[in-house]
Design a protein around this motif. Structure first.
Motif, PDB file in Angstrom:
ATOM      1  N   ALA A 165       0.833  -1.194   0.000  1.00 20.47           N
ATOM      2  CA  ALA A 165       0.000   0.000   0.000  1.00 20.47           C
ATOM      3  C   ALA A 165       0.870   1.248   0.000  1.00 20.47           C
ATOM      4  CB  ALA A 165      -0.930  -0.002   1.205  1.00 20.47           C
ATOM      5  N   GLY A 166       0.472   2.211  -0.826  1.00 22.20           N
ATOM      6  CA  GLY A 166       1.255   3.424  -0.980  1.00 22.20           C
ATOM      7  C   GLY A 166       2.253   3.367  -2.113  1.00 22.20           C
ATOM      8  N   GLY A 167       2.457   2.185  -2.659  1.00 25.29           N
ATOM      9  CA  GLY A 167       3.415   2.007  -3.735  1.00 25.29           C
ATOM     10  C   GLY A 167       2.835   2.337  -5.095  1.00 25.29           C
ATOM     11  N   SER A 168       3.646   2.080  -6.123  1.00 25.90           N
ATOM     12  CA  SER A 168       3.269   2.418  -7.499  1.00 25.90           C
ATOM     13  C   SER A 168       3.518   1.246  -8.436  1.00 25.90           C
ATOM     14  CB  SER A 168       4.084   3.620  -7.992  1.00 25.90           C
ATOM     15  OG  SER A 168       3.854   4.764  -7.210  1.00 25.90           O
ATOM     16  N   LEU A 169       2.748   1.212  -9.490  1.00 33.21           N
ATOM     17  CA  LEU A 169       2.942   0.262 -10.593  1.00 33.21           C
ATOM     18  C   LEU A 169       2.580   0.969 -11.886  1.00 33.21           C
ATOM     19  CD1 LEU A 169       1.346  -3.132  -9.415  1.00 33.21           C
ATOM     20  CD2 LEU A 169       3.769  -2.701  -9.862  1.00 33.21           C
ATOM     21  N   LEU A 190      -1.179   3.427  -4.255  1.00 31.72           N
ATOM     22  CA  LEU A 190      -2.076   2.280  -4.359  1.00 31.72           C
ATOM     23  C   LEU A 190      -2.633   1.880  -2.998  1.00 31.72           C
ATOM     24  CD1 LEU A 190      -0.100   0.289  -7.031  1.00 31.72           C
ATOM     25  CD2 LEU A 190      -2.511   0.924  -7.203  1.00 31.72           C
ATOM     26  N   LYS A 191      -3.878   1.411  -3.040  1.00 30.02           N
ATOM     27  CA  LYS A 191      -4.591   0.991  -1.845  1.00 30.02           C
ATOM     28  C   LYS A 191      -4.973  -0.482  -1.981  1.00 30.02           C
ATOM     29  CE  LYS A 191      -6.796   5.558  -1.661  1.00 30.02           C
ATOM     30  NZ  LYS A 191      -8.115   6.260  -1.647  1.00 30.02           N
ATOM     31  N   PRO A 192      -5.185  -1.176  -0.871  1.00 29.26           N
ATOM     32  CA  PRO A 192      -5.611  -2.580  -0.968  1.00 29.26           C
ATOM     33  C   PRO A 192      -6.872  -2.743  -1.816  1.00 29.26           C
ATOM     34  CG  PRO A 192      -4.898  -2.109   1.256  1.00 29.26           C
ATOM     35  CD  PRO A 192      -4.890  -0.798   0.528  1.00 29.26           C
ATOM     36  N   GLU A 193      -7.757  -1.760  -1.793  1.00 29.89           N
ATOM     37  CA  GLU A 193      -8.986  -1.855  -2.589  1.00 29.89           C
ATOM     38  C   GLU A 193      -8.749  -1.707  -4.088  1.00 29.89           C
ATOM     39  OE1 GLU A 193      -8.442   0.103   0.079  1.00 29.89           O
ATOM     40  OE2 GLU A 193      -9.461   2.056  -0.134  1.00 29.89           O
ATOM     41  N   ASP A 194      -7.526  -1.384  -4.488  1.00 27.97           N
ATOM     42  CA  ASP A 194      -7.178  -1.369  -5.916  1.00 27.97           C
ATOM     43  C   ASP A 194      -6.847  -2.764  -6.427  1.00 27.97           C
ATOM     44  OD1 ASP A 194      -5.419   1.692  -5.305  1.00 27.97           O
ATOM     45  OD2 ASP A 194      -7.380   1.471  -6.271  1.00 27.97           O
ATOM     46  N   VAL A 223      -2.425  -5.373  -4.030  1.00 31.54           N
ATOM     47  CA  VAL A 223      -1.880  -4.367  -3.124  1.00 31.54           C
ATOM     48  C   VAL A 223      -2.046  -4.879  -1.695  1.00 31.54           C
ATOM     49  CG1 VAL A 223      -1.931  -1.957  -2.409  1.00 31.54           C
ATOM     50  CG2 VAL A 223      -2.573  -2.578  -4.757  1.00 31.54           C
ATOM     51  N   SER A 224      -0.931  -5.073  -1.025  1.00 35.95           N
ATOM     52  CA  SER A 224      -0.966  -5.588   0.343  1.00 35.95           C
ATOM     53  C   SER A 224      -1.004  -4.429   1.342  1.00 35.95           C
ATOM     54  CB  SER A 224       0.243  -6.469   0.603  1.00 35.95           C
ATOM     55  OG  SER A 224       1.430  -5.714   0.490  1.00 35.95           O
TER      56      SER A 224
END
Length: 122
Positions: free
Chosen positions: A14-18, A86-90, A120-121
């Protein structure tokens, strides 16, 4: 016919990017507006973002606005989805679509890729 191949999915905290990529082949003049959709487990597929051929103009679902950016490289017949914060709900399978149209509040495409998993963890 248009063939679409997505890549770039994976596991991120969570908080990361792709960044997702979608390469189009075949009758690429038929790609028109391109878009990204996503489907979480047990849920219906939903619209995420779209980008027109000319302009280009971009459209986003409220759930991703301000975090996701769609772009395209017409010379490479490729569309991208940069996903930040990014959020877990993504978490979902993300699908690329071509010749995307809007029907009222509903979006859909004529051609679809096979999808790429984004997890997303927390």
């Amino acid at each position: 016919q248009v063939q679409l191949v997505e890549s770039g999915g994976g596991l991120v905290q969570a908080g990361g990017s792709l960044r997702l990529s979608c390469a189009a082949s075949g009758r690429t003049l038929s790609t028109g507006t391109m878009g990204w959709f996503r489907q979480a487990s047990g849920k219906e597929r939903e619209f995420a973002a779209a980008i027109t051929w000319i302009g280009p103009r971009t459209y986003y679902a409220d759930s991703v606005k301000g975090r996701f950016t769609i772009s395209r490289d017409n010379a490479k017949n490729t569309v991208y989805l940069q996903m930040n914060s990014l959020k877990p709900e993504d978490t979902a399978v993300y699908y690329c679509a071509a010749n995307v149209k809007r029907y009222g509040s509903t979006w859909s495409g004529d051609y679809w890729g096979q999808g790429t998993q984004v997890t997303v963890s927390s």
